[in-house]
Write a protein that holds these residues in place. Structure first.
Motif, short mmCIF file in Angstrom:
data_model
loop_
_atom_site.label_atom_id
_atom_site.label_comp_id
_atom_site.label_asym_id
_atom_site.label_seq_id
_atom_site.Cartn_x
_atom_site.Cartn_y
_atom_site.Cartn_z
N ASP A 115 5.46 8.16 -8.19
CA ASP A 115 4.48 8.78 -9.08
C ASP A 115 3.09 8.54 -8.51
OD1 ASP A 115 3.03 6.41 -10.68
OD2 ASP A 115 5.14 5.89 -10.42
N PRO A 116 2.08 9.37 -8.86
CA PRO A 116 0.74 9.27 -8.26
C PRO A 116 0.08 7.90 -8.39
CG PRO A 116 0.96 11.34 -9.42
CD PRO A 116 2.19 10.54 -9.75
N VAL A 117 0.27 7.22 -9.54
CA VAL A 117 -0.35 5.91 -9.72
C VAL A 117 0.27 4.89 -8.77
CG1 VAL A 117 -0.79 4.03 -11.34
CG2 VAL A 117 -0.90 6.40 -12.14
N THR A 118 1.58 4.82 -8.75
CA THR A 118 2.27 3.88 -7.86
C THR A 118 1.93 4.17 -6.41
OG1 THR A 118 4.10 3.62 -9.43
CG2 THR A 118 4.53 3.02 -7.14
N ALA A 119 1.92 5.45 -6.04
CA ALA A 119 1.63 5.84 -4.66
C ALA A 119 0.22 5.41 -4.24
CB ALA A 119 1.78 7.34 -4.50
N TYR A 120 -0.74 5.59 -5.15
CA TYR A 120 -2.13 5.27 -4.82
C TYR A 120 -2.31 3.77 -4.56
CZ TYR A 120 -7.21 4.79 -5.36
OH TYR A 120 -8.53 4.49 -5.16
N PHE A 121 -1.80 2.95 -5.46
CA PHE A 121 -2.01 1.51 -5.31
C PHE A 121 -1.07 0.89 -4.27
CE2 PHE A 121 -4.09 2.33 -9.35
CZ PHE A 121 -5.28 1.64 -9.17
N ALA A 122 0.04 1.56 -3.96
CA ALA A 122 0.89 1.12 -2.86
C ALA A 122 0.25 1.46 -1.52
CB ALA A 122 2.26 1.77 -2.96
N PRO A 125 -4.69 -0.16 1.61
CA PRO A 125 -4.29 -1.19 2.60
C PRO A 125 -5.04 -2.51 2.46
CG PRO A 125 -5.81 0.36 3.61
CD PRO A 125 -5.61 0.82 2.20
N GLY A 126 -4.72 -3.27 1.41
CA GLY A 126 -5.35 -4.57 1.27
C GLY A 126 -5.29 -5.11 -0.14
N GLY A 127 -5.48 -6.41 -0.29
CA GLY A 127 -5.52 -7.03 -1.61
C GLY A 127 -4.21 -6.91 -2.36
N LEU A 128 -3.14 -7.49 -1.82
CA LEU A 128 -1.80 -7.34 -2.39
C LEU A 128 -1.76 -7.69 -3.88
CD1 LEU A 128 1.55 -8.31 -0.78
CD2 LEU A 128 1.02 -9.18 -3.04
N SER A 129 -2.20 -8.90 -4.23
CA SER A 129 -2.14 -9.32 -5.63
C SER A 129 -3.00 -8.43 -6.51
CB SER A 129 -2.60 -10.78 -5.75
OG SER A 129 -1.76 -11.64 -5.03
N GLU A 130 -4.19 -8.10 -6.01
CA GLU A 130 -5.11 -7.29 -6.80
C GLU A 130 -4.58 -5.88 -7.00
OE1 GLU A 130 -7.24 -10.68 -5.04
OE2 GLU A 130 -5.93 -9.14 -4.21
N MET A 131 -3.94 -5.30 -5.98
CA MET A 131 -3.40 -3.95 -6.11
C MET A 131 -2.20 -3.92 -7.06
SD MET A 131 -5.42 -1.99 -4.49
CE MET A 131 -6.66 -3.16 -5.10
N ILE A 132 -1.41 -5.00 -7.06
CA ILE A 132 -0.29 -5.08 -8.00
C ILE A 132 -0.80 -5.11 -9.43
CG2 ILE A 132 1.61 -6.54 -8.79
CD1 ILE A 132 1.95 -7.46 -5.88
N ARG A 144 7.57 -1.67 -6.99
CA ARG A 144 7.40 -0.81 -5.81
C ARG A 144 6.08 -1.07 -5.10
NH1 ARG A 144 9.85 5.06 -7.83
NH2 ARG A 144 12.05 4.58 -7.36
N ILE A 145 5.02 -1.31 -5.87
CA ILE A 145 3.73 -1.61 -5.25
C ILE A 145 3.81 -2.91 -4.47
CG2 ILE A 145 1.30 -2.16 -5.71
CD1 ILE A 145 1.51 -0.37 -8.21
#
Length: 351
Positions: A115-122, A125-132, A144-145
């Protein structure tokens, strides 16, 4: 403090034992960056095979801080002569982050069917914890993220470590040793310990991203730039730090279904290939416009984690100060801009 101490569990000890065994095997096989790659490979295989492993947060923080001190020791007064070239490189980095994020977002939407939200934050390229956390807040698929970022780092570290060895001529035997083998003076132990403790707590207090690494790195860099000390952490401690960091990557896959992990890694191969292609293109552009070595610019733009890419730079004798600085800036860009841009572009919660 002692009252709150939690003894390591079987899963914590097993993680470190498996990681150390993997590092030793890779060392015997003369693999590039053996202690981190071996630990990463063995713990990943254990995790996806159903072995319950984990890494104690405090152990991880201590040795990530050691790496931060080591990275800070790579900064010397001579670096100030190259600040203007670095600024040109940082401008290219901002453009790379934008293009890379949207290219990988397209990949995850069109190829992976996220889905667009998961795709965007996945894709960011950076900040693993913050992007999750941000992706989850907007309704994205947290698993998935997390898997996308963990698998990206896994693939990127292996690809770059072997790529530099096979195509760049960086043989392990010719690489500098990480850390020092000479006994440290008491005053140098004091300054390095100060960089670790004070850097960690100050960075945590002001909420810097990747504070366990960035804080000690900044304070260690300041001490080395000022000429207060020229020392580095002992080689044995840096080896343990590599095992811990490699084990940390593998432990992230614990508890995930084998099929999910396998699909995530296969998708990460495609996403990472796309990112590496863009990193190579931008690396060439920076090498041309700023007169910097392509070996350094490629690693600075590569889609791996700050700790992992910096370790590769250290192991290969590439300018680790330049590489780590770019990954710190990239993380800041992503953490600050990704949620804001998502909102500005009309991003909505998924579902």
């Amino acid at each position: 403090m002692l009252a709150s101490f939690t003894p390591p569990s079987r899963a914590h000890l097993l993680c470190l034992v498996i990681g150390a065994a993997g590092g030793f095997v890779f060392y015997l096989l003369h693999m590039p960056l053996p202690w981190m790659l071996g630990a990463m490979a063995f713990t990943t295989l254990a995790a996806v095979s159903g072995v319950r492993i984990a890494l104690m947060p405090r152990v991880r923080m201590v040795f990530v801080a050691v790496l931060g001190i080591m990275l800070g020791s790579q900064f010397s007064p001579a670096i100030l002569d190259h600040v203007a070239m670095w600024l040109v490189s940082f401008l290219w980095l901002g453009l790379y982050v934008v293009i890379a994020t949207w290219a990988v977002r397209w990949f995850y939407v069109k190829i992976a069917r996220y889905d667009p939200v998961t795709a965007y934050f996945a894709a960011a390229p950076g900040g693993l914890s913050e992007m999750i956390l941000a992706g989850s807040a907007f309704g994205g698929d947290e698993a998935r993220i997390s898997l996308a970022h963990g698998a990206r780092i896994l693939v990127a570290v292996f690809a770059l470590s072997f790529g530099y060895r096979w195509f760049g001529g960086y043989a392990p035997g010719g690489a500098p040793m990480l850390g020092t083998t000479a006994p440290l003076a008491t005053i140098d132990i004091f300054w390095l310990a100060l960089a670790g403790f004070a850097g960690y707590f100050v960075a945590r207090l002001i909420r810097l991203p990747a504070h366990a690494l960035v804080g000690p790195m900044f304070l260690s860099a300041a001490l080395h730039l000022a000429g207060v000390t020229e020392s580095k952490p002992p080689q044995e401690v840096v080896v343990i730090a590599q095992v811990v960091i490699g084990s940390m990557i593998g432990a992230r896959f614990t508890g995930l279904a084998f099929g999910l992990v396998l699909r995530g890694i296969l998708l990460a191969v495609g996403a990472t290939a796309l990112l590496l292609g863009l990193a190579a293109a931008f690396g060439l552009a920076v090498a041309w416009s700023a007169g910097l070595p392509f070996a350094s610019t490629l690693l600075a733009f590569a889609p791996g984690g700050l700790a992992e890419m910096s370790l590769i730079a250290l192991a290969l004798g590439i300018d680790a100060a330049y590489v780590s600085s770019h990954h710190v800036v990239r993380i800041f860009m992503i953490i600050v801009a990704a949620p804001l841009v998502f909102r500005l572009l009309g991003g909505r919660r998924s579902g």
